[in-house]
Design a protein around this motif. Structure first.
Motif, PDB file in Angstrom:
ATOM      1  N   THR A 167      24.178   6.003 -18.732  1.00 17.00           N
ATOM      2  CA  THR A 167      23.663   6.535 -19.992  1.00 17.00           C
ATOM      3  C   THR A 167      22.244   7.055 -19.801  1.00 17.00           C
ATOM      4  O   THR A 167      21.397   6.380 -19.211  1.00 17.00           O
ATOM      5  N   LEU A 168      22.011   8.240 -20.308  1.00 11.86           N
ATOM      6  CA  LEU A 168      20.678   8.847 -20.284  1.00 11.86           C
ATOM      7  C   LEU A 168      20.166   8.896 -21.722  1.00 11.86           C
ATOM      8  O   LEU A 168      20.766   9.552 -22.581  1.00 11.86           O
ATOM      9  N   SER A 169      19.067   8.202 -21.993  1.00  4.82           N
ATOM     10  CA  SER A 169      18.498   8.140 -23.342  1.00  4.82           C
ATOM     11  C   SER A 169      17.191   8.925 -23.384  1.00  4.82           C
ATOM     12  O   SER A 169      16.309   8.723 -22.535  1.00  4.82           O
ATOM     13  N   VAL A 170      17.078   9.791 -24.391  1.00  5.50           N
ATOM     14  CA  VAL A 170      15.857  10.584 -24.561  1.00  5.50           C
ATOM     15  C   VAL A 170      15.493  10.612 -26.035  1.00  5.50           C
ATOM     16  O   VAL A 170      16.324  10.322 -26.906  1.00  5.50           O
ATOM     17  N   ILE A 171      14.230  10.987 -26.282  1.00  7.77           N
ATOM     18  CA  ILE A 171      13.755  11.137 -27.655  1.00  7.77           C
ATOM     19  C   ILE A 171      13.574  12.623 -27.929  1.00  7.77           C
ATOM     20  O   ILE A 171      12.848  13.318 -27.222  1.00  7.77           O
ATOM     21  N   SER A 172      14.264  13.109 -28.955  1.00  8.77           N
ATOM     22  CA  SER A 172      14.134  14.506 -29.370  1.00  8.77           C
ATOM     23  C   SER A 172      14.193  14.553 -30.887  1.00  8.77           C
ATOM     24  O   SER A 172      15.026  13.880 -31.508  1.00  8.77           O
ATOM     25  N   ARG A 173      13.287  15.319 -31.481  1.00  6.90           N
ATOM     26  CA  ARG A 173      13.169  15.395 -32.940  1.00  6.90           C
ATOM     27  C   ARG A 173      12.962  14.022 -33.572  1.00  6.90           C
ATOM     28  O   ARG A 173      13.464  13.721 -34.641  1.00  6.90           O
TER      29      ARG A 173
END
Length: 833
Positions: A167-173
């Motif tokens: 799983t790749l978790s990122v923060i966007s918006r």
């Protein structure tokens, strides 16, 4: 026979070493330049041709032409809804996909970093753009919240490329998004207009839940649309149907008596992916493209330099004709016919071309690496295979050899043995060659002078671009990006206050238009008596922006926090009731000079106090009555290639803003370090990203500087080739005129007189060359400069300077040899026969 020809050719070269050196070196330089440009042109035209099925994949582009000014703006981006309707209405479209690029935040062990070139898509992009996969299958993006990484990005983020299923978790918006890694693809090559390290499939409606109007807006360009046409489908037929398609799909927008349509100034085009890099549309691109005319110009220049080298060969061969007259005569007496002589001399020419090519290939091997690095390309030298140069090398050797040797071969083979042997013409001037050599020298120096002029003009325009007054104080600015992150909503004022306390900081302002920012945000302004809206740029700032950017106020006043009407700050996500309240209340704006002119006001001071209707909110909220409280001087925030924007500024203290402008004094590195520390004390989950204005401008005009450097290199090569030929001609001419010079000295001529005579003979063609080069260079540079909105005047300085420089080079090339010949003892000159 051929062995004999080879032996004679080698003996001739060894006997005349200066002649051989000049010819071979000149040809080698010309061939090396030609091969380097061949590699460069091939590379530029190879963009995305490696992509499987590229012949059926097209980008759907939006091109604009203003009904007010006639200015064109050709964008590669297009609205999301346009792609949806295209796929719905044209059965020739097999698949359609929308994508947009962003830089989400990845937090690893407490450290926040941005992932460059992250691409969000609303469908299986791999079905349309068949990027090479290393792991996973083509249906990797069939499911929402799936992602495909490049191998290098996987190693960068996880330390390994064995990441399928992770799983790749990122923060966007401002939200955390989790993606299941479903594939690993090869790193995209540099000869691709695509830039992607991660491709992530999203539910685009859920992603845009805060701003759903962006998916139905026909005037909003935030991403790219790609379509895969069915085999045999004709894109021209689709384009022919787009005007009717536009009328069916784009609704009119009405406000009172005014009617306008988002398609009035807009046209759509289908461009094959292989043609995007060198296509007409270069705005809003994923990667910087190139200009097809520029690429072909370099190709023409390389051919001209090669032609100069061939001219040298022809010049020197005809100059040496008298030395080989007796050889030709004796061969004819012994039974050689003209065909055999032509074959012999053309063969010698091909031999010289072969030797020159070997040296040229050695040069290219040494230079292709630095050349590729300079252009930030991936140009490689291979000899065999699809991209090999073995065949072009063979063709070039034969072409140069035959072209260079054909005229001398025909000229030498026509000598009559009786007249040559009877007159003992061993060193006399060969008739009929002087005018040809003069014409060829004129042509050589015309090319050299033209390139010198072009180099000077391009360099002067580049310097002008970096130094011209942009309408604001461009020095001592630190521009901080990432301010528009959702994580920072509500924190930006704290960041501003912390930055103000950094030693050396003089002013701080927030904005979404800064030094060379690429975003465009325009809106319609309704004027009394005009049924069509005027298009004006609208950008959010705070009250510190004017001092931080160094704008010049020429009428009225700037925003004041103490005056509530100055603030127009709708909340985000948008709230309809708040928008309705703002549109009823109205607000104050500041405009620039050009915006005042577009609004029909000639004197900027007369614009203060006027009220206009501005389309800022959704249709249900109505138009905003905006009153002008101030006018600032026009500022050029973007490249001088682009026209200055008519701009209105609105004061939105709460954002969202894209950049923070920091004006400072003192040591730049110390100030940057202090601002970074202040940033990190508040924005722990957003990385600090800042650049000085000087560095931004340097990057902005990097392409122009590279072009000037390449032109300078070619001009230098042209001058070198021309000087080699001129030196060789001077040497042979002086040798033939040895007796004449001796007689002149015996009759009282001074060394200075002899030198002047010889120098004048070879500088006269340079003067004539100026008369040819100047108008051609003027026409070419005028056309190039006209592509800039702001440009230098094309005055006489570069033309005169290039002419004088070429004249000095010519004099310097032959003066030393002329002095040596003129200083020789006349007794030896008269005794040499």
């Amino acid at each position: 026979m051929w062995r004999n020809y080879m032996t004679v050719g080698l003996r001739s070269l060894l006997k005349n070493r200066v002649y051989a050196l000049i010819n071979i070196l000149g040809l080698a330089i010309g061939m090396a330049a030609c091969l380097m440009i061949l590699l460069f042109v091939r590379y530029e035209f190879s963009y995305d041709k490696w992509l499987p099925g590229a012949e059926n994949v097209y980008e759907f582009q939006s091109w604009y032409k203003s009904h007010e000014t006639g200015e064109e703006d050709k964008l590669q981006m297009t609205p999301f809804i346009a792609g949806q309707r295209l796929a719905k209405d044209f059965p020739q479209v097999e698949k359609e996909v929308y994508l947009f690029s962003t830089e989400p935040v990845f937090i690893d062990k407490g450290n926040a970093t941005t992932i460059k070139d992250w691409v969000f898509t609303d469908g299986n992009l791999l079905d349309v753009l068949e990027f090479p996969l290393l792991q996973g299958s083509r249906n990797a993006l069939d499911q929402v919240n799936a992602a495909v990484l490049t191998r290098s990005e996987a190693i960068k983020l996880f330390g390994t490329d064995q990441v399928l299923g992770r799983t790749l978790s990122v923060i966007s918006r401002g939200k955390t998004w989790d993606f299941r890694i479903a594939g690993i693809m090869a790193d995209l090559p540099k000869n691709s207009q695509f830039k992607a390290t991660v491709i992530a499939r999203i539910d685009i409606h859920a992603f845009n839940a805060d701003y759903p109007d962006g998916l139905t807006c026909w005037g909003c360009q935030n991403g790219w649309v790609y379509v895969k046409l069915r085999p045999g489908a004709d894109p021209k037929a689709i384009e022919a149907g787009l005007p009717a398609w536009e009328k069916r799909n784009i609704p009119d927008e009405n406000s009172g008596e005014a009617r306008f349509n988002a398609g009035d100034d807009q046209d759509w085009h289908l461009v094959n992916v292989r043609d995007i890099h060198l296509g007409e549309a270069q705005r809003a691109s994923m990667t910087p493209g190139n200009d097809r005319k520029t690429i072909m110009t370099f190709a023409v220049i390389a051919v001209l330099i090669l032609g100069m080298a061939v001219v040298n060969f022809t010049n020197l061969a005809t100059a040496r004709a008298s030395q080989r007259a007796r050889e030709v005569a004796l061969r004819k007496v012994l039974g050689a016919n003209r065909k055999q002589l032509i074959i012999q001399f053309v063969g010698e020419s091909v031999l010289i071309a072969t030797l020159a090519m070997l040296i040229a290939l050695a040069m290219v091997e040494l230079l292709v690496g630095p050349f590729s690095a300079f252009l930030d390309a991936d140009i490689r030298l291979t000899y065999f295979g699809a991209g090999g140069i073995a065949l072009p090398v063979i063709v070039l050797v034969l072409l140069v050899g035959v072209l260079g040797g054909l005229y001398p071969a025909f000229f030498l083979s026509r000598f009559q043995p009786a007249s040559v042997l009877k007159a003992n013409k061993s060193s006399a001037e060969t008739p009929g060659t002087g005018r040809l050599r003069q014409a060829l020298v004129v042509g050589q120096f015309a090319v050299s002078i033209g390139l010198i002029i072009c180099t000077g003009v391009i360099y002067a325009q580049t310097v002008y671009a970096r130094t011209v007054d942009p309408g604001y104080k461009r020095d001592h600015i630190l521009q901080v990006d990432e301010l528009s992150r959702y994580q920072l909503l509500g924190k930006t004022q704290s960041i501003v206050e912390a930055t103000k306390h950094v030693p050396g900081v003089q002013a701080v302002g927030r904005t979404n238009i800064g030094v060379a920012t690429t975003n465009n945000n325009n809106t319609g302004v309704l004027l009394q008596g005009n049924p069509r809206p005027v298009n004006i740029g609208i950008y959010q700032v705070d009250n510190g922006f004017k001092d931080a950017m160094g704008l010049q106020l020429i009428a009225g006043r700037w925003f004041d926090d103490a005056r509530p009407m100055d603030e127009i700050a709708p909340s985000y996500p948008p709230d309809l009731s708040e928008e309705i309240a703002l549109s009823r209340r109205g607000g104050n704006i500041v405009i620039n000079e050009l915006a005042a002119k577009r609004m029909g006001v000639k004197n900027p001071a007369d614009a203060v106090g006027k009220t206009f209707q501005v389309a800022m909110f959704r249709d249900e909220a109505g138009l905003l009555p905006a009153t002008v409280i101030g006018v600032v001087k026009d500022s050029r925030f973007r490249s001088i290639r682009e026209p200055i924007d008519p701009i209105m500024f609105i004061d939105t203290p709460t954002g969202p803003h894209g950049q923070m402008i920091v004006r400072f004094q003192g040591d730049p590195a110390t100030v940057r370090e202090g601002v970074a520390k202040a940033w990190k004390s508040i924005a722990t989950d957003v990385p600090f990203n800042a650049k000085f204005s000087e560095d931004i401008i340097q990057d902005l005009y990097k392409a122009e500087e590279s072009r000037a450097a390449i032109f300078a290199a070619f001009a230098l090569l042209a001058v070198i080739v021309g000087c080699l030929g001129l030196f060789g001609l001077a040497a042979f001419t002086a040798e033939r005129r040895t007796k004449e010079i001796g007689i002149r000295k015996v009759l009282g001529a001074r060394t200075r007189d002899i030198v002047q005579l010889l120098v004048w003979q070879f500088t006269r063609p340079v003067i004539i060359a100026n008369l040819i080069a100047w108008p051609v260079a003027w026409w070419l540079m005028r056309d190039w400069l006209n592509k800039f909105d702001d440009r230098i005047a094309l005055g006489p300085t570069p033309f005169v300077a290039a002419g004088v420089l070429a004249l000095l080079i010519a004099v310097g090339t032959i003066a030393a040899h002329a002095i040596k010949v003129a200083s020789a003892n006349p007794i030896r000159a008269l005794r040499y026969e």
